[in-house]
Motif scaffolding. Structure first.
Motif: not given
Ligand code: FMN
Length: 188
Positions: A157-169, A142-155
């Motif tokens: 996740l917003s920073a790394i912005a994982p992509v989701k897929t459904t409906c072929r989009r 994991q990026d150190e920011r994820l593993a060690l950073g003090a931000e919330s999980s939401l912050e």
């Protein structure tokens, strides 16, 4: 009220990963995959399904190991390209992708991905035209920011912005439409 439809996973968003393997010449190959989920068997494991024949499958059969790298918005054009270009083709071979070696397994790790699993296949389950692989998670990078950073999980996740897929989009973490399969690759 619900209505019955033919088998589909539309409206069931999935997370995307780039699987990294080495071919016989030691060249790194990456393919795009969404059929990845988790299993429990004394410890957390991964289950992955590969449909049909492809270089990723051939490489995993030979070496029993691969990496699974989380796809983020920044990675989407490349990921879409890798998901729509067969391994071994000249177009795919000429791509220069920044990788590093796994810390535990001999697998190519995508530097630009913030989360990478190093996976070892414990069991292959061949099907008619596909194959399920049950994998042991030998390491999580994991990026150190994820593993060690003090931000919330939401912050985070917003920073790394994982992509989701459904409906072929593709859809962003916050729900924006990122285009149909095969569209983002125009910007690679
Ligand atoms: C959005 C998307 C998701 C995909 N998910 C899977 C998957 O879960 N399983 C699979 O077998 N192929 C999947 N593919 C197709 C592979 O990415 C494609 O066959 C690719 O060429 C594999 O890389 P390779 O040829 O280097 O092995 C997906 C393609 C796209 C565009």
């Amino acid at each position: 009220m619900k209505t019955s439809v033919a088998p589909t996973n539309d409206y069931c968003p999935q997370t995307l990963f780039l699987y990294g393997t080495y071919d016989d010449e030691g060249r790194a190959d990456f393919g795009l995959f969404c059929w990845l989920s988790y299993v429990w068997d004394s410890e957390l494991g991964v289950m992955a399904c590969i449909g049909g024949e492809k270089l990723t499958k051939e490489n995993i059969h030979k070496r029993k190991v691969f990496s699974a790298n989380l796809v983020t918005e920044a990675l989407l054009p490349l990921a879409d390209y890798l998901g729509n270009t067969p391994g071994g083709s000249p177009e795919k071979a000429k791509l220069s992708i920044e990788t590093e070696e796994g810390r535990v397994l001999p697998v190519p790790v995508l530097k630009a991905s913030p989360v990478t699993y190093e996976l070892e296949v414990k069991q292959f389950i061949p099907l008619d035209d596909g194959e399920v692989m049950l994998c042991r998670i030998r390491n999580v990078l994991q990026d150190e920011r994820l593993a060690l950073g003090a931000e919330s999980s939401l912050e985070k996740l917003s920073a790394i912005a994982p992509v989701k897929t459904t409906c072929r989009r593709y859809f962003s973490w916050n729900g924006a439409d990122l285009g149909a399969w095969g569209e983002p690759m125009a910007n690679v």
